[in-house]
Design a protein around this motif. Sequence first.
Motif, PDB file in Angstrom:
ATOM      1  N   LEU A 442       0.842  -1.202   0.000  1.00 14.04           N
ATOM      2  CA  LEU A 442       0.000   0.000   0.000  1.00 14.04           C
ATOM      3  C   LEU A 442       0.874   1.248   0.000  1.00 14.04           C
ATOM      4  O   LEU A 442       0.590   2.227  -0.689  1.00 14.04           O
ATOM      5  N   GLY A 443       1.961   1.191   0.782  1.00 16.01           N
ATOM      6  CA  GLY A 443       2.893   2.312   0.782  1.00 16.01           C
ATOM      7  C   GLY A 443       3.576   2.487  -0.553  1.00 16.01           C
ATOM      8  O   GLY A 443       3.740   3.612  -1.046  1.00 16.01           O
ATOM      9  N   SER A 444       3.979   1.376  -1.177  1.00 12.26           N
ATOM     10  CA  SER A 444       4.663   1.477  -2.468  1.00 12.26           C
ATOM     11  C   SER A 444       3.712   1.932  -3.571  1.00 12.26           C
ATOM     12  O   SER A 444       4.123   2.609  -4.520  1.00 12.26           O
ATOM     13  N   ILE A 445       2.417   1.580  -3.452  1.00 18.62           N
ATOM     14  CA  ILE A 445       1.432   2.059  -4.428  1.00 18.62           C
ATOM     15  C   ILE A 445       1.297   3.580  -4.349  1.00 18.62           C
ATOM     16  O   ILE A 445       1.157   4.273  -5.366  1.00 18.62           O
ATOM     17  N   LEU A 446       1.373   4.110  -3.131  1.00 15.81           N
ATOM     18  CA  LEU A 446       1.253   5.557  -2.944  1.00 15.81           C
ATOM     19  C   LEU A 446       2.535   6.309  -3.310  1.00 15.81           C
ATOM     20  O   LEU A 446       2.480   7.491  -3.661  1.00 15.81           O
ATOM     21  N   SER A 447       3.679   5.633  -3.237  1.00 13.26           N
ATOM     22  CA  SER A 447       4.960   6.315  -3.405  1.00 13.26           C
ATOM     23  C   SER A 447       5.120   7.046  -4.744  1.00 13.26           C
ATOM     24  O   SER A 447       5.678   8.156  -4.763  1.00 13.26           O
ATOM     25  N   PRO A 448       4.647   6.508  -5.893  1.00 10.39           N
ATOM     26  CA  PRO A 448       4.795   7.280  -7.139  1.00 10.39           C
ATOM     27  C   PRO A 448       4.081   8.627  -7.101  1.00 10.39           C
ATOM     28  O   PRO A 448       4.532   9.591  -7.714  1.00 10.39           O
ATOM     29  N   TYR A 449       2.986   8.677  -6.336  1.00 15.41           N
ATOM     30  CA  TYR A 449       2.237   9.931  -6.266  1.00 15.41           C
ATOM     31  C   TYR A 449       2.825  10.896  -5.247  1.00 15.41           C
ATOM     32  O   TYR A 449       2.580  12.101  -5.313  1.00 15.41           O
ATOM     33  N   PHE A 450       3.616  10.382  -4.300  1.00 15.32           N
ATOM     34  CA  PHE A 450       4.419  11.269  -3.462  1.00 15.32           C
ATOM     35  C   PHE A 450       5.408  12.029  -4.345  1.00 15.32           C
ATOM     36  O   PHE A 450       5.616  13.227  -4.183  1.00 15.32           O
ATOM     37  N   ILE A 451       6.034  11.288  -5.268  1.00 12.19           N
ATOM     38  CA  ILE A 451       6.981  11.925  -6.192  1.00 12.19           C
ATOM     39  C   ILE A 451       6.252  12.861  -7.151  1.00 12.19           C
ATOM     40  O   ILE A 451       6.750  13.910  -7.519  1.00 12.19           O
ATOM     41  N   TYR A 452       5.039  12.493  -7.539  1.00 11.97           N
ATOM     42  CA  TYR A 452       4.231  13.314  -8.446  1.00 11.97           C
ATOM     43  C   TYR A 452       3.959  14.686  -7.841  1.00 11.97           C
ATOM     44  O   TYR A 452       3.824  15.687  -8.565  1.00 11.97           O
ATOM     45  N   LEU A 453       3.895  14.768  -6.496  1.00 13.10           N
ATOM     46  CA  LEU A 453       3.683  16.051  -5.822  1.00 13.10           C
ATOM     47  C   LEU A 453       4.848  17.008  -6.041  1.00 13.10           C
ATOM     48  O   LEU A 453       4.703  18.216  -5.861  1.00 13.10           O
ATOM     49  N   GLY A 454       6.007  16.471  -6.430  1.00 13.73           N
ATOM     50  CA  GLY A 454       7.160  17.315  -6.698  1.00 13.73           C
ATOM     51  C   GLY A 454       6.938  18.278  -7.842  1.00 13.73           C
ATOM     52  O   GLY A 454       7.657  19.277  -7.977  1.00 13.73           O
ATOM     53  N   ALA A 455       5.936  18.016  -8.697  1.00  8.50           N
ATOM     54  CA  ALA A 455       5.623  18.931  -9.790  1.00  8.50           C
ATOM     55  C   ALA A 455       5.046  20.242  -9.263  1.00  8.50           C
ATOM     56  O   ALA A 455       5.123  21.280  -9.925  1.00  8.50           O
ATOM     57  N   TYR A 456       4.479  20.206  -8.055  1.00  9.06           N
ATOM     58  CA  TYR A 456       3.902  21.406  -7.446  1.00  9.06           C
ATOM     59  C   TYR A 456       4.882  22.077  -6.494  1.00  9.06           C
ATOM     60  O   TYR A 456       4.924  23.309  -6.393  1.00  9.06           O
ATOM     61  N   ASP A 457       5.649  21.297  -5.769  1.00 11.27           N
ATOM     62  CA  ASP A 457       6.679  21.818  -4.865  1.00 11.27           C
ATOM     63  C   ASP A 457       7.780  20.778  -4.784  1.00 11.27           C
ATOM     64  O   ASP A 457       7.553  19.659  -4.322  1.00 11.27           O
ATOM     65  N   ARG A 458       8.974  21.130  -5.236  1.00  8.20           N
ATOM     66  CA  ARG A 458      10.070  20.160  -5.341  1.00  8.20           C
ATOM     67  C   ARG A 458      10.402  19.503  -4.010  1.00  8.20           C
ATOM     68  O   ARG A 458      10.835  18.348  -3.970  1.00  8.20           O
ATOM     69  N   PHE A 459      10.201  20.231  -2.894  1.00  6.73           N
ATOM     70  CA  PHE A 459      10.602  19.694  -1.596  1.00  6.73           C
ATOM     71  C   PHE A 459       9.456  19.033  -0.841  1.00  6.73           C
ATOM     72  O   PHE A 459       9.681  18.426   0.203  1.00  6.73           O
ATOM     73  N   LEU A 460       8.235  19.120  -1.358  1.00  8.04           N
ATOM     74  CA  LEU A 460       7.097  18.539  -0.664  1.00  8.04           C
ATOM     75  C   LEU A 460       7.236  17.028  -0.450  1.00  8.04           C
ATOM     76  O   LEU A 460       6.934  16.525   0.646  1.00  8.04           O
ATOM     77  N   PRO A 461       7.706  16.255  -1.441  1.00  9.38           N
ATOM     78  CA  PRO A 461       7.887  14.816  -1.189  1.00  9.38           C
ATOM     79  C   PRO A 461       8.852  14.521  -0.046  1.00  9.38           C
ATOM     80  O   PRO A 461       8.608  13.614   0.762  1.00  9.38           O
ATOM     81  N   TYR A 462       9.942  15.298   0.055  1.00 12.77           N
ATOM     82  CA  TYR A 462      10.915  15.058   1.120  1.00 12.77           C
ATOM     83  C   TYR A 462      10.345  15.424   2.487  1.00 12.77           C
ATOM     84  O   TYR A 462      10.629  14.763   3.491  1.00 12.77           O
ATOM     85  N   ILE A 463       9.556  16.490   2.549  1.00 12.83           N
ATOM     86  CA  ILE A 463       8.942  16.879   3.815  1.00 12.83           C
ATOM     87  C   ILE A 463       7.995  15.792   4.313  1.00 12.83           C
ATOM     88  O   ILE A 463       8.014  15.405   5.483  1.00 12.83           O
ATOM     89  N   LEU A 464       7.162  15.281   3.405  1.00 14.36           N
ATOM     90  CA  LEU A 464       6.202  14.248   3.785  1.00 14.36           C
ATOM     91  C   LEU A 464       6.905  12.949   4.170  1.00 14.36           C
ATOM     92  O   LEU A 464       6.600  12.330   5.200  1.00 14.36           O
ATOM     93  N   MET A 465       7.868  12.509   3.329  1.00 14.12           N
ATOM     94  CA  MET A 465       8.558  11.251   3.619  1.00 14.12           C
ATOM     95  C   MET A 465       9.393  11.358   4.888  1.00 14.12           C
ATOM     96  O   MET A 465       9.456  10.414   5.680  1.00 14.12           O
ATOM     97  N   GLY A 466      10.040  12.499   5.104  1.00  8.47           N
ATOM     98  CA  GLY A 466      10.846  12.683   6.314  1.00  8.47           C
ATOM     99  C   GLY A 466       9.995  12.657   7.569  1.00  8.47           C
ATOM    100  O   GLY A 466      10.357  12.030   8.575  1.00  8.47           O
ATOM    101  N   SER A 467       8.838  13.323   7.526  1.00  7.33           N
ATOM    102  CA  SER A 467       7.950  13.359   8.693  1.00  7.33           C
ATOM    103  C   SER A 467       7.412  11.972   9.019  1.00  7.33           C
ATOM    104  O   SER A 467       7.394  11.550  10.188  1.00  7.33           O
ATOM    105  N   LEU A 468       6.978  11.239   7.993  1.00  6.04           N
ATOM    106  CA  LEU A 468       6.455   9.889   8.214  1.00  6.04           C
ATOM    107  C   LEU A 468       7.525   8.965   8.786  1.00  6.04           C
ATOM    108  O   LEU A 468       7.254   8.137   9.657  1.00  6.04           O
ATOM    109  N   THR A 469       8.757   9.108   8.299  1.00  5.66           N
ATOM    110  CA  THR A 469       9.847   8.253   8.765  1.00  5.66           C
ATOM    111  C   THR A 469      10.148   8.482  10.237  1.00  5.66           C
ATOM    112  O   THR A 469      10.368   7.530  11.001  1.00  5.66           O
ATOM    113  N   ILE A 470      10.145   9.739  10.675  1.00  9.30           N
ATOM    114  CA  ILE A 470      10.412  10.042  12.087  1.00  9.30           C
ATOM    115  C   ILE A 470       9.280   9.533  12.975  1.00  9.30           C
ATOM    116  O   ILE A 470       9.527   8.964  14.053  1.00  9.30           O
ATOM    117  N   LEU A 471       8.038   9.692  12.537  1.00 10.65           N
ATOM    118  CA  LEU A 471       6.906   9.174  13.311  1.00 10.65           C
ATOM    119  C   LEU A 471       6.985   7.648  13.429  1.00 10.65           C
ATOM    120  O   LEU A 471       6.661   7.065  14.475  1.00 10.65           O
TER     121      LEU A 471
END
Length: 527
Positions: A442-471
């Motif tokens: 389920l996480g891997s299915i969502l991961s391509p669209y995390f990267i897709y968010l980079g089209a709107y803000d280049r750093f948004l995928p890193y912010i989301l992935m970093g926050s989830l990893t720390i939690l």
Amino acid sequence: MRDYDEVTAFLGEWGPFQRLIFFLLSASIIPNGFNGLSSVFLTATPEHHCRVPDTANLSSVWRNHSLPLQLQDGREVPHSCRRYRLATIVNFSALGLEPGRDVDLEQLEQEGCLDGWEFNQDIFLSTIVTEWNLVCEDDWKAPLTVSLFFGGVLVGSFISGQLSDRFGRKNVLFATMGMQTGFSFLQIFSKNFEMFAMLFFLVGMGQISNYVAAFVLGTEILGKDWRMLLLALTVPGVLCFPLWWFIPESPRWLISQGRFKEAEVIIRRAAKINGIVAPSTIFDSSELQDLSSKKQQSHSILDLLRTWNIRMVTIMSIILWMTISVGYFGLSLDTPNLHGDVYLNSFLSAVVEVPAYVLAWLLLQHLPRRYSMATALFLGGSVLLFVQLVPRDLYYLATILVMVGKFGVTAAFSMVYVYTAELYPTVVRNMGMGVSSTASRLGSILSPYFIYLGAYDRFLPYILMGSLTILTAILTLFLPESFGTPLPDTIDQMLRVKGIKYRQTPSHTKMLKDGEESPTVLKNTGF
């Protein structure tokens, strides 16, 4: 019945038999790496713009100005999906008017890429994107292809976990291996996007399912043209089929199914390979008669929720696997978007996994599981959050931080397989691993669209992935510690989740009333 580890203690921990099985199982999952991240190249989107037909009667000046400009990464580049209305600029060209001087380009009517696209071939000669024009209005199809692949892995993980616990680790291992290799080979002959995506889904069903079956089996025994690229990735899978005659079934699973004679044959063969004389009697006749007189208890996926303790382990494992998977696959799939050569970045992304696996192995050998995983996740998540603070001109530093993040997440991802296998008992271990792997999908299915968010803000995928990893790192600290304890064989032998108040469940009370002795709960260090 004596503990399996006690029965087989005479074999030793790391003899020739164990080493042979380890390397054979490792060889059987080599193709998984090819299929798992082949989409980085198969679905790559080169730079592109609308094609202006050579037959269009345009002057060289108007041909050079036939595309509107768009702002990208601080610079103006030709638009990827729009062109000026061809009939209009052909008319202006025939009248001898010049763009910018006689005609205001900003006022011109625009149209889509009615004659297709021209793709830059400096890096990729062809991909499925260039083959079937998966750009502009159809750009959602490329990440969908990746999501369908991981969707297939999700379904395969869910099914294979139950089949493996019922029919054996070895049978499922080779069945999923054949499925992955066969459908991957058929992809080479894909006629359209729909056929490719459907086959990719089926390839996914055999992919991680193969890995999970191989991992559990090992745990229980040991304690440039995209079509040619796809062919090269498929061939190694064929070479793995002879391993069927060398990789045995799990003796631990055979014992749990009451198939003691088959288990004894494998154990004696292991002793022979290790140069050890096996005891004349491995299983006492009294034990065999007692166990054979009892009906073997069947287990289903519902057993993962049967008691309060296993229910909490299952819920926490689902969250853990899902968030780690988003980080791992998100960073892997984002490699082409990093500054610099895509092949070099992909190479670095792969190379950084080698020391991550070595570190994970060392941590698993010497330190508690919870703290090792939490430290790796904190490292990975923290550096990803720092990427947004790097100045634009220090892009190499940003790449280094991304690789360090990949290092931490990879180390945690490799440890979570061992950790989860140690938490679940033999009777439902592969089902537990299968459900966890399903959550990972389920996480891997969502991961391509995390990267897709980079089209709107280049750093948004890193912010989301970093926050989830720390939690996730914080969540890990509440799991039970399995370091230095035997593998549990029954649900009642499972280690207890930290910080949870326990009560005796009705099912446990019923078992005691039926006269079954409750196994001793393994001792655990506190958190």
